[in-house]
Structure formats: structure tokens, C-alpha cells
Motif scaffolding. Structure first.
Motif, mmCIF file in Angstrom:
data_model
loop_
_atom_site.group_PDB
_atom_site.id
_atom_site.type_symbol
_atom_site.label_atom_id
_atom_site.label_comp_id
_atom_site.label_asym_id
_atom_site.label_seq_id
_atom_site.Cartn_x
_atom_site.Cartn_y
_atom_site.Cartn_z
ATOM 1 N N THR A 174 -40.511 30.296 -54.732
ATOM 2 C CA THR A 174 -41.332 31.285 -54.038
ATOM 3 C C THR A 174 -41.450 30.916 -52.565
ATOM 4 O OG1 THR A 174 -42.659 31.744 -56.008
ATOM 5 C CG2 THR A 174 -43.607 32.357 -53.901
ATOM 6 N N PHE A 175 -41.185 31.884 -51.710
ATOM 7 C CA PHE A 175 -41.476 31.763 -50.284
ATOM 8 C C PHE A 175 -42.686 32.643 -49.975
ATOM 9 C CE2 PHE A 175 -37.146 30.298 -50.079
ATOM 10 C CZ PHE A 175 -37.084 29.479 -48.959
ATOM 11 N N LEU A 176 -43.587 32.134 -49.142
ATOM 12 C CA LEU A 176 -44.706 32.922 -48.643
ATOM 13 C C LEU A 176 -44.752 32.772 -47.132
ATOM 14 C CD1 LEU A 176 -47.178 34.711 -49.320
ATOM 15 C CD2 LEU A 176 -48.553 32.616 -49.264
ATOM 16 N N ASN A 177 -44.578 33.880 -46.429
ATOM 17 C CA ASN A 177 -44.584 33.877 -44.971
ATOM 18 C C ASN A 177 -45.920 34.406 -44.462
ATOM 19 O OD1 ASN A 177 -41.853 33.030 -44.937
ATOM 20 N ND2 ASN A 177 -41.164 35.151 -45.165
ATOM 21 N N ILE A 178 -46.544 33.652 -43.573
ATOM 22 C CA ILE A 178 -47.823 34.103 -43.003
ATOM 23 C C ILE A 178 -47.513 34.881 -41.735
ATOM 24 C CG2 ILE A 178 -50.131 33.463 -42.277
ATOM 25 C CD1 ILE A 178 -49.372 32.779 -45.233
ATOM 26 N N ALA A 179 -47.534 36.195 -41.877
ATOM 27 C CA ALA A 179 -47.246 37.088 -40.755
ATOM 28 C C ALA A 179 -48.567 37.448 -40.070
ATOM 29 C CB ALA A 179 -46.492 38.323 -41.244
ATOM 30 N N SER A 180 -48.829 38.734 -39.843
ATOM 31 C CA SER A 180 -50.060 39.097 -39.128
ATOM 32 C C SER A 180 -50.225 40.604 -39.112
ATOM 33 C CB SER A 180 -50.004 38.586 -37.691
ATOM 34 O OG SER A 180 -51.097 39.065 -36.920
ATOM 35 N N THR A 181 -51.475 41.050 -39.003
ATOM 36 C CA THR A 181 -51.712 42.466 -38.752
ATOM 37 C C THR A 181 -51.083 42.897 -37.433
ATOM 38 O OG1 THR A 181 -53.840 41.922 -37.720
ATOM 39 C CG2 THR A 181 -53.870 42.529 -40.060
ATOM 40 N N ALA A 182 -50.812 41.941 -36.553
ATOM 41 C CA ALA A 182 -50.164 42.254 -35.274
ATOM 42 C C ALA A 182 -48.771 42.836 -35.478
ATOM 43 C CB ALA A 182 -50.082 40.998 -34.406
ATOM 44 N N ILE A 209 -62.778 45.673 -37.064
ATOM 45 C CA ILE A 209 -62.580 45.222 -38.450
ATOM 46 C C ILE A 209 -63.673 45.847 -39.315
ATOM 47 C CG2 ILE A 209 -62.383 43.237 -39.980
ATOM 48 C CD1 ILE A 209 -61.679 41.548 -37.481
ATOM 49 N N PRO A 210 -63.346 46.806 -40.187
ATOM 50 C CA PRO A 210 -64.382 47.497 -40.960
ATOM 51 C C PRO A 210 -65.338 46.574 -41.713
ATOM 52 C CG PRO A 210 -62.337 48.709 -41.126
ATOM 53 C CD PRO A 210 -62.022 47.442 -40.374
ATOM 54 N N LEU A 211 -64.838 45.482 -42.288
ATOM 55 C CA LEU A 211 -65.732 44.585 -43.011
ATOM 56 C C LEU A 211 -66.559 43.696 -42.080
ATOM 57 C CD1 LEU A 211 -63.797 43.405 -46.211
ATOM 58 C CD2 LEU A 211 -65.683 45.032 -46.030
ATOM 59 N N GLY A 212 -66.248 43.734 -40.785
ATOM 60 C CA GLY A 212 -67.118 43.112 -39.800
ATOM 61 C C GLY A 212 -67.049 41.609 -39.679
ATOM 62 N N ARG A 213 -65.949 40.988 -40.126
ATOM 63 C CA ARG A 213 -65.821 39.548 -39.938
ATOM 64 C C ARG A 213 -64.356 39.177 -39.779
ATOM 65 N NH1 ARG A 213 -64.092 36.577 -44.363
ATOM 66 N NH2 ARG A 213 -64.310 37.473 -46.448
ATOM 67 N N PHE A 214 -64.122 37.985 -39.240
ATOM 68 C CA PHE A 214 -62.772 37.468 -39.100
ATOM 69 C C PHE A 214 -62.247 36.983 -40.451
ATOM 70 C CE2 PHE A 214 -64.552 36.530 -34.792
ATOM 71 C CZ PHE A 214 -63.672 37.321 -34.058
ATOM 72 N N SER A 215 -60.905 36.881 -40.562
ATOM 73 C CA SER A 215 -60.321 36.212 -41.722
ATOM 74 C C SER A 215 -60.706 34.742 -41.689
ATOM 75 C CB SER A 215 -58.787 36.326 -41.689
ATOM 76 O OG SER A 215 -58.362 37.640 -41.880
ATOM 77 N N GLN A 216 -61.016 34.192 -42.845
ATOM 78 C CA GLN A 216 -61.339 32.781 -42.971
ATOM 79 C C GLN A 216 -60.195 32.051 -43.682
ATOM 80 O OE1 GLN A 216 -64.033 31.461 -41.597
ATOM 81 N NE2 GLN A 216 -64.773 33.464 -40.919
ATOM 82 N N GLU A 235 -52.046 42.838 -46.553
ATOM 83 C CA GLU A 235 -53.053 42.674 -45.501
ATOM 84 C C GLU A 235 -54.276 41.931 -46.045
ATOM 85 O OE1 GLU A 235 -51.460 46.107 -45.348
ATOM 86 O OE2 GLU A 235 -50.241 44.873 -44.007
ATOM 87 N N VAL A 236 -54.692 40.914 -45.312
ATOM 88 C CA VAL A 236 -55.936 40.193 -45.588
ATOM 89 C C VAL A 236 -56.754 40.346 -44.301
ATOM 90 C CG1 VAL A 236 -56.978 38.016 -46.356
ATOM 91 C CG2 VAL A 236 -54.649 38.599 -47.057
ATOM 92 N N ASP A 237 -57.292 41.550 -44.123
ATOM 93 C CA ASP A 237 -57.731 41.920 -42.780
ATOM 94 C C ASP A 237 -59.042 42.692 -42.719
ATOM 95 O OD1 ASP A 237 -56.984 44.340 -43.887
ATOM 96 O OD2 ASP A 237 -55.774 44.997 -42.173
ATOM 97 N N GLY A 238 -59.779 42.749 -43.828
ATOM 98 C CA GLY A 238 -61.051 43.448 -43.801
ATOM 99 C C GLY A 238 -60.957 44.912 -43.453
ATOM 100 N N GLY A 239 -59.781 45.506 -43.662
ATOM 101 C CA GLY A 239 -59.583 46.933 -43.369
ATOM 102 C C GLY A 239 -59.067 47.230 -41.992
ATOM 103 N N ARG A 240 -58.692 46.196 -41.224
ATOM 104 C CA ARG A 240 -58.242 46.395 -39.834
ATOM 105 C C ARG A 240 -57.093 47.388 -39.705
ATOM 106 N NH1 ARG A 240 -56.047 47.253 -35.671
ATOM 107 N NH2 ARG A 240 -55.642 45.893 -33.901
ATOM 108 N N CYS A 241 -56.162 47.402 -40.673
ATOM 109 C CA CYS A 241 -54.958 48.229 -40.523
ATOM 110 C C CYS A 241 -55.083 49.617 -41.144
ATOM 111 C CB CYS A 241 -53.748 47.503 -41.131
ATOM 112 S SG CYS A 241 -53.193 46.105 -40.144
ATOM 113 N N ILE A 242 -56.255 49.941 -41.656
ATOM 114 C CA ILE A 242 -56.427 51.287 -42.235
ATOM 115 C C ILE A 242 -56.474 52.322 -41.108
ATOM 116 C CG2 ILE A 242 -57.989 52.786 -43.537
ATOM 117 C CD1 ILE A 242 -58.920 50.284 -45.059
#
Length: 248
Positions: A133-141, A209-216, A241-248
Motif C-alpha cells: 500500500t502506498f499513501l500519498n499526503i497531498a492537499s486540498t491545495a 473551513i465549515p467545521l471551523g478548525r484546522f486539520s490535526q 479530503e480531510v478538510d472539515g468541508g473546505r472543498c465543498i
């Protein structure tokens, strides 16, 4: 113990999102190589985690260093199940035409070439085992780009496309490839993303960020654990996305 008997390499594992992934993997039963350019930080973190963890100094932009990391992991663990490409850098926010050659090259080498180098070094091993398994940490960017981070955005968009094309090509060999797209989080890169870390800039960023906090780091650890576990055996090519709704 969702990762019992699994072995993993986490680049950039000594701090930030990488440290959150390492903690979760170790807690879930995996043996983990904490690979980081900060050798002292990796060693100290490995000592804190204890027997499930080993430290490895690596420059993910350098072929010889990446090859040595993979060889050491196979020698230490016997095999490698999981490769987490987490190490990343950004340039400071600025108009795209003002970013220097040096900053562009650093973003390219660390965020993009590193994925190529770990794949070259590790895919033959995984193919021989018929699993991995490969897991790449990309970004909402890479999904919803923001102005003044142009070449960082582009590098993360590249990582998302690389994840999908790797997934398609490697699926017949039993190798899964997924990605996580975090929003900016409480990591050493936060100030670089915002340009400055003040209550005002934090409030402005959090308002997107709809959920109102940064990713931890724990958020990334939890999502990474799922995608790298056997529970996700039918998932490949997913860019979550692990982004609290940022990309919606």
C-alpha cells in the motif's frame, strides 16, 4: 490492532501530520520507520514511541538516500507493507512570477520527485510479494487552489494525479495507492501557508473551513490508518479530503 503485523515507512514522520500517522500506526500494531531529514528529531520520537518504531535519516529528494531508506527498512522489518509519502514543503505566499528557481526546485524535488523515487525503490519489492500500500499526503491545495501558492498547489495536484495513475497500473499486482488531502493544520508548515501566523490570519483562514478548525495530526492518523488497513482492501485511487468541508 488494525495494523497488527504490518510494517510501514512514514517520511516526514518526526513532526506534524507525519507524527500523527506514526503514533496511530504504532498504536494499531504496526512497526514503523520514522524517516525524516531531521535525524535527531526522528531518533527522539522513535525513543518516545518505543519498540514499534525505528528512526531513519532521509533526504526524500535524493535517490541514494531514498534507496538506502528502503533497503534499511526491508533489512530491519523483513518486508514493507505500507509506504506513506508525507514529507512536503511549500514556498512562501507570493505572486507566481516572483517565486525563485530555488524555491520551485525545492517544491518539485520534495513534493513530487520523492514519490517517483520511493515508487522506483519499493514497487519491485511489493510486486514480488503481491501486496502493498502506498499513501500519498497531498492537499486540498491540489483540489481547490488558493492564490499566491501557485507552484505548491501544482505539486499537490500532480501528487493526486500520480496517486490515481499508480493505482490503475499497480492494481493487478495487488498494490493499492491512495491519497489524503488535508486542509492546513497545526504543523510546522502552517505559518508558511498563511504568510504570517497572527490571530487575524488564523480567523480569516478558519472562516473558509465549515467545521471551523484546522486539520490535526490525529485526524490524518485516523484516516491514514483506515486507508492502509485491510478494511480498505477495495479502495484504490481514492483521494480523500480531510478538510472539515473546505472543498465543498
Amino acid at each position: 490492532m488494525r495494523l497488527a503485523d504490518k510494517t510501514a515507512i512514514v517520511t516526514g514522520g518526526a513532526s506534524g501530520f507525519g507524527a500523527g500517522i506514526v503514533r496511530k500506526f504504532a498504536a494499531e500494531g504496526a512497526r514503523v520507520m520514522i524517516a525524516d531529514i531531521n535525524a535527531e528529531g526522528a531518533a527522539g520520537f522513535a525513543a518516545e514511541i518505543g519498540s514499534p518504531a525505528v528512526a531513519q535519516s532521509v533526504d526524500v529528494s535524493d535517490k541514494a538516500s531514498v534507496t538506502a531508506m528502503i533497503d534499511t527498512a526491508i533489512e530491519t522489518f523483513g518486508h514493507v507493507d505500507i509506504m506513506v509519502n508525507n514529507a512536503g514543503v511549500t514556498h512562501m505566499p507570493a505572486p507566481l512570477e516572483d517565486i525563485t528557481d530555488e524555491d520551485f526546485d525545492r517544491v518539485f524535488q520534495v513534493n513530487m520527485k520523492s514519490v517517483y523515487l520511493t515508487a522506483r525503490a519499493l514497487v519491485p519489492h511489493m510486486k514480488a510479494r503481491g501486496a502493498g500500500t502506498f499513501l500519498n499526503i497531498a492537499s486540498t491545495a491540489g483540489v481547490s487552489p488558493r492564490p499566491r501558492l501557485n507552484w505548491y498547489n501544482a505539486s499537490k495536484g500532480w501528487m493526486i494525479t500520480a496517486t490515481r495513475t499508480m493505482a490503475v497500473e499497480l492494481a493487478p499486482d495487488g498494490i493499492r495507492v491512495n491519497a489524503l488531502n488535508p486542509v492546513a493544520g497545526e504543523t510546522p508548515l502552517l505559518k508558511s501557508f498563511m504568510g504570517e501566523d497572527t490571530p487575524e490570519t488564523r480567523a480569516k483562514f478558519l472562516s473558509t473551513i465549515p467545521l471551523g478548525r484546522f486539520s490535526q495530526p490525529e485526524d490524518l492518523g485516523n484516516a491514514a490508518c483506515f486507508l492502509c488497513s485491510d478494511e480498505a482492501s477495495m479502495l484504490t485511487g481514492v483521494c480523500m479530503e480531510v478538510d472539515g468541508g473546505r472543498c465543498i
